[in-house]
Design a protein around this motif. Structure first.
Motif, PDB file in Angstrom:
ATOM      1  N   PHE A  31     -22.384  49.112 -84.498  1.00 16.14           N
ATOM      2  CA  PHE A  31     -21.493  50.414 -84.962  1.00 16.14           C
ATOM      3  C   PHE A  31     -21.068  50.655 -86.427  1.00 16.14           C
ATOM      4  CE2 PHE A  31     -17.150  51.908 -85.494  1.00 16.14           C
ATOM      5  CZ  PHE A  31     -17.073  53.091 -85.244  1.00 16.14           C
ATOM      6  N   LEU A  32     -20.691  49.597 -86.799  1.00 14.32           N
ATOM      7  CA  LEU A  32     -20.490  49.491 -88.363  1.00 14.32           C
ATOM      8  C   LEU A  32     -22.041  49.651 -89.073  1.00 14.32           C
ATOM      9  CD1 LEU A  32     -18.235  46.342 -88.646  1.00 14.32           C
ATOM     10  CD2 LEU A  32     -17.441  48.711 -88.763  1.00 14.32           C
ATOM     11  N   CYS A  33     -22.940  49.465 -88.410  1.00 12.67           N
ATOM     12  CA  CYS A  33     -24.415  49.841 -89.360  1.00 12.67           C
ATOM     13  C   CYS A  33     -24.553  51.271 -89.221  1.00 12.67           C
ATOM     14  CB  CYS A  33     -25.483  48.968 -88.680  1.00 12.67           C
ATOM     15  SG  CYS A  33     -25.555  47.277 -88.940  1.00 12.67           S
ATOM     16  N   GLY A  34     -24.283  51.885 -88.036  1.00  9.49           N
ATOM     17  CA  GLY A  34     -24.370  53.323 -87.869  1.00  9.49           C
ATOM     18  C   GLY A  34     -23.513  53.971 -89.071  1.00  9.49           C
ATOM     19  N   LEU A  35     -22.204  53.558 -89.023  1.00  2.22           N
ATOM     20  CA  LEU A  35     -21.541  54.252 -90.018  1.00  2.22           C
ATOM     21  C   LEU A  35     -22.008  54.127 -91.413  1.00  2.22           C
ATOM     22  CD1 LEU A  35     -17.641  53.353 -88.774  1.00  2.22           C
ATOM     23  CD2 LEU A  35     -19.086  55.199 -88.250  1.00  2.22           C
ATOM     24  N   LEU A  36     -22.454  52.776 -92.017  1.00  2.00           N
ATOM     25  CA  LEU A  36     -23.130  52.609 -93.144  1.00  2.00           C
ATOM     26  C   LEU A  36     -24.325  53.400 -93.306  1.00  2.00           C
ATOM     27  CD1 LEU A  36     -23.131  50.899 -95.513  1.00  2.00           C
ATOM     28  CD2 LEU A  36     -24.547  49.144 -94.336  1.00  2.00           C
ATOM     29  N   LEU A  37     -24.896  53.853 -92.138  1.00  2.00           N
ATOM     30  CA  LEU A  37     -26.238  54.661 -92.383  1.00  2.00           C
ATOM     31  C   LEU A  37     -25.874  56.374 -92.280  1.00  2.00           C
ATOM     32  CD1 LEU A  37     -28.525  52.541 -90.288  1.00  2.00           C
ATOM     33  CD2 LEU A  37     -28.600  52.820 -92.539  1.00  2.00           C
ATOM     34  N   GLY A  38     -24.577  56.511 -92.149  1.00  4.27           N
ATOM     35  CA  GLY A  38     -24.274  57.796 -92.340  1.00  4.27           C
ATOM     36  C   GLY A  38     -23.926  58.625 -91.144  1.00  4.27           C
ATOM     37  N   GLU A  39     -23.744  57.872 -90.055  1.00  3.80           N
ATOM     38  CA  GLU A  39     -23.503  58.727 -88.757  1.00  3.80           C
ATOM     39  C   GLU A  39     -22.008  58.812 -88.820  1.00  3.80           C
ATOM     40  OE1 GLU A  39     -25.084  57.222 -85.353  1.00  3.80           O
ATOM     41  OE2 GLU A  39     -26.947  56.560 -86.169  1.00  3.80           O
ATOM     42  N   LYS A  40     -21.473  60.084 -87.973  1.00  8.06           N
ATOM     43  CA  LYS A  40     -20.289  60.464 -87.980  1.00  8.06           C
ATOM     44  C   LYS A  40     -19.379  59.853 -86.862  1.00  8.06           C
ATOM     45  CE  LYS A  40     -20.934  63.259 -91.547  1.00  8.06           C
ATOM     46  NZ  LYS A  40     -20.473  62.605 -92.879  1.00  8.06           N
ATOM     47  N   LEU A  41     -18.162  59.689 -87.026  1.00 11.28           N
ATOM     48  CA  LEU A  41     -17.247  59.249 -86.008  1.00 11.28           C
ATOM     49  C   LEU A  41     -16.186  59.975 -85.575  1.00 11.28           C
ATOM     50  CD1 LEU A  41     -16.716  56.469 -84.248  1.00 11.28           C
ATOM     51  CD2 LEU A  41     -15.165  55.822 -86.417  1.00 11.28           C
ATOM     52  N   SER A  42     -16.050  60.329 -84.313  1.00  8.51           N
ATOM     53  CA  SER A  42     -14.943  61.217 -84.103  1.00  8.51           C
ATOM     54  C   SER A  42     -13.701  60.485 -83.660  1.00  8.51           C
ATOM     55  CB  SER A  42     -15.574  62.031 -82.606  1.00  8.51           C
ATOM     56  OG  SER A  42     -15.583  60.971 -81.320  1.00  8.51           O
ATOM     57  N   MET A  43     -12.714  61.300 -83.301  1.00  7.70           N
ATOM     58  CA  MET A  43     -11.240  60.679 -82.922  1.00  7.70           C
ATOM     59  C   MET A  43     -11.480  60.023 -81.607  1.00  7.70           C
ATOM     60  SD  MET A  43      -9.170  61.265 -85.466  1.00  7.70           S
ATOM     61  CE  MET A  43      -7.715  60.910 -84.548  1.00  7.70           C
ATOM     62  N   GLY A  44     -12.115  60.381 -80.660  1.00  4.86           N
ATOM     63  CA  GLY A  44     -12.292  59.820 -79.325  1.00  4.86           C
ATOM     64  C   GLY A  44     -12.868  58.542 -79.488  1.00  4.86           C
ATOM     65  N   GLN A  45     -13.913  58.351 -80.596  1.00  5.73           N
ATOM     66  CA  GLN A  45     -14.976  57.148 -80.746  1.00  5.73           C
ATOM     67  C   GLN A  45     -13.863  56.273 -81.115  1.00  5.73           C
ATOM     68  OE1 GLN A  45     -17.894  59.024 -82.835  1.00  5.73           O
ATOM     69  NE2 GLN A  45     -19.187  58.628 -81.104  1.00  5.73           N
ATOM     70  N   MET A  46     -12.774  56.422 -82.418  1.00  2.00           N
ATOM     71  CA  MET A  46     -12.018  55.506 -83.059  1.00  2.00           C
ATOM     72  C   MET A  46     -10.868  55.065 -81.863  1.00  2.00           C
ATOM     73  SD  MET A  46     -11.352  57.217 -86.871  1.00  2.00           S
ATOM     74  CE  MET A  46     -11.018  58.895 -86.377  1.00  2.00           C
ATOM     75  N   ALA A  47     -10.653  55.898 -81.007  1.00  2.80           N
ATOM     76  CA  ALA A  47      -9.613  55.509 -80.018  1.00  2.80           C
ATOM     77  C   ALA A  47     -10.114  54.557 -79.000  1.00  2.80           C
ATOM     78  CB  ALA A  47      -8.987  56.551 -79.206  1.00  2.80           C
ATOM     79  N   SER A  48     -11.515  54.690 -78.765  1.00  3.86           N
ATOM     80  CA  SER A  48     -11.915  53.774 -77.933  1.00  3.86           C
ATOM     81  C   SER A  48     -12.434  52.515 -78.283  1.00  3.86           C
ATOM     82  CB  SER A  48     -13.348  54.247 -77.260  1.00  3.86           C
ATOM     83  OG  SER A  48     -14.439  54.400 -78.268  1.00  3.86           O
ATOM     84  N   PHE A  49     -12.566  52.460 -79.643  1.00  4.37           N
ATOM     85  CA  PHE A  49     -12.824  51.188 -80.354  1.00  4.37           C
ATOM     86  C   PHE A  49     -11.510  50.479 -80.624  1.00  4.37           C
ATOM     87  CE2 PHE A  49     -17.211  52.942 -81.332  1.00  4.37           C
ATOM     88  CZ  PHE A  49     -17.742  51.674 -81.259  1.00  4.37           C
ATOM     89  N   GLY A  50     -10.473  51.057 -80.547  1.00  2.72           N
ATOM     90  CA  GLY A  50      -9.260  50.222 -80.498  1.00  2.72           C
ATOM     91  C   GLY A  50      -8.832  49.646 -79.294  1.00  2.72           C
ATOM     92  N   LEU A  51      -9.175  50.337 -78.276  1.00  2.48           N
ATOM     93  CA  LEU A  51      -8.799  49.710 -76.929  1.00  2.48           C
ATOM     94  C   LEU A  51      -9.775  48.863 -76.540  1.00  2.48           C
ATOM     95  CD1 LEU A  51      -8.419  53.241 -74.792  1.00  2.48           C
ATOM     96  CD2 LEU A  51      -6.737  51.400 -75.172  1.00  2.48           C
ATOM     97  N   ILE A  52     -10.948  48.645 -77.168  1.00  8.58           N
ATOM     98  CA  ILE A  52     -12.099  47.936 -76.743  1.00  8.58           C
ATOM     99  C   ILE A  52     -11.509  46.376 -77.490  1.00  8.58           C
ATOM    100  CG2 ILE A  52     -14.556  47.131 -77.455  1.00  8.58           C
ATOM    101  CD1 ILE A  52     -15.132  49.937 -76.768  1.00  8.58           C
ATOM    102  N   TRP A  53     -11.116  46.557 -78.733  1.00 11.77           N
ATOM    103  CA  TRP A  53     -10.927  45.358 -79.339  1.00 11.77           C
ATOM    104  C   TRP A  53      -9.531  44.793 -78.728  1.00 11.77           C
ATOM    105  CZ3 TRP A  53     -13.401  41.922 -82.170  1.00 11.77           C
ATOM    106  CH2 TRP A  53     -14.402  42.357 -82.530  1.00 11.77           C
ATOM    107  N   ILE A  54      -8.467  45.723 -78.300  1.00 14.64           N
ATOM    108  CA  ILE A  54      -7.501  44.968 -77.669  1.00 14.64           C
ATOM    109  C   ILE A  54      -7.826  44.477 -76.415  1.00 14.64           C
ATOM    110  CG2 ILE A  54      -5.207  45.905 -75.935  1.00 14.64           C
ATOM    111  CD1 ILE A  54      -5.065  48.325 -78.083  1.00 14.64           C
TER     112      ILE A  54
END
Length: 299
Positions: free
Chosen positions: A255-278
């Motif tokens: 996922f971090l590589c995707g951001l590094l390569l220029g892919e966009k991240l939505s609010m839903g994706q950010m919320a989901s990653f927070g829950l996953i790490w919890i």
């Protein structure tokens, strides 16, 4: 330290290194963006086979490899796992080179949940309450992530299920990790060779175009072999539930590589990653508490 603890530690270390290497694969395959994804997979298979054969010869394990090839009880399940890993490789390389790294990372976020389900349904593994809570929270996060990426969900599902069944088949097949991987790649080799011959007659292949491309395709053998062997080692030493939850390391890095390569991240994706790490924090806390209780019970 008991033999069981030592084996578990080896399994944990092998899993961490394997998932770490897989997490960084998008950066490697993006260097081969100009090569046909199917050719990349076929080159991975053939160069992996050469590397594995050399390692087996160095370890004097070729007799065990040949014996496994003659054992139908091993060849049949390994043919199934070879099919699963072939589907996984092709889907993954295509997704990375078509700018769907985040979708690929979602597939590997889904995969541990499929692993846990298979562990419970097929292997009759039991989950503690803390583990069930952690998985529940992570599942909500993955559901949100899936809902925000419906158009590429097929990529995620193909990766999740193909690798989950690969792991299950390897766990149930009583064969050494390197020997099993050698059988898998040898079974895939005829298809790989046939495709390269076909591609050579329809526009040419990427290998041999220039030194850097050829070198990267050769290196893909090691990039493929090392983490798969480590994963097979981990799968034989860890419960499916533990192996599944640890796998979140790889998609997080992807996922971090995707951001590094220029892919966009939505609010839903950010919320989901927070829950996953919890969920991951809850799972780790439960594991630490369980280990402490076990130590107290044995002292």
């Amino acid at each position: 330290m008991s033999d069981i603890d030592a084996e578990t530690r080896r399994g944990l270390l092998a899993a961490m290194v394997a998932y770490g290497l897989w997490g960084l694969l998008p950066l490697f395959f993006r260097l081969l963006h100009h090569v046909d994804p199917v050719e990349i997979v076929t080159q991975r298979i053939l160069w992996s086979l050469l590397l594995i054969a050399a390692i087996l010869a160095a370890r004097k394990s070729l007799p065990a490899f040949l014996a496994a090839m003659r054992d139908r009880r091993l060849v049949v399940p390994l043919a199934g796992s070879a099919l699963m890993i072939g589907i996984n490789w092709l889907t993954y390389v295509w997704a990375v080179n078509d700018d769907h790294v985040v979708a690929a990372s979602l597939g590997y976020f889904l995969n541990p949940l499929v692993n846990v389900t298979l562990g419970v349904l097929v292997l009759k593994e039991r989950l503690r309450r803390g583990q069930m809570l952690a998985i529940g929270v992570a599942t909500i996060g993955v559901a949100i992530l899936a809902a925000s990426a419906l158009t590429t969900l097929w990529i995620s599902l193909a990766l999740a299920f193909s690798f989950a069944f690969y792991g299950l088949l390897r766990k149930l097949t009583p064969v050494a990790p390197m020997t099993g991987l050698g059988v898998e790649t040898l079974l895939l080799a005829p298809l790989a060779i046939a495709y390269l011959f076909w591609e050579a007659g329809h526009g040419g292949i990427g290998f041999g175009q220039d030194i850097s491309t050829s070198a990267l395709l050769i290196l893909s053998g090691a990039v493929t072999t090392v983490p798969l062997v480590l994963f097979a080692v981990a799968a034989q030493r860890l419960p499916m539930a533990t192996l599944g939850l640890m796998q979140y390391l790889a998609p997080t890095l992807q996922f971090l590589c995707g951001l590094l390569l220029g892919e966009k991240l939505s609010m839903g994706q950010m919320a989901s990653f927070g829950l996953i790490w919890i969920g991951l924090i809850l799972f780790a806390g439960d594991g630490i508490a369980a280990a402490r209780r076990n130590r107290q019970a044995t002292t």
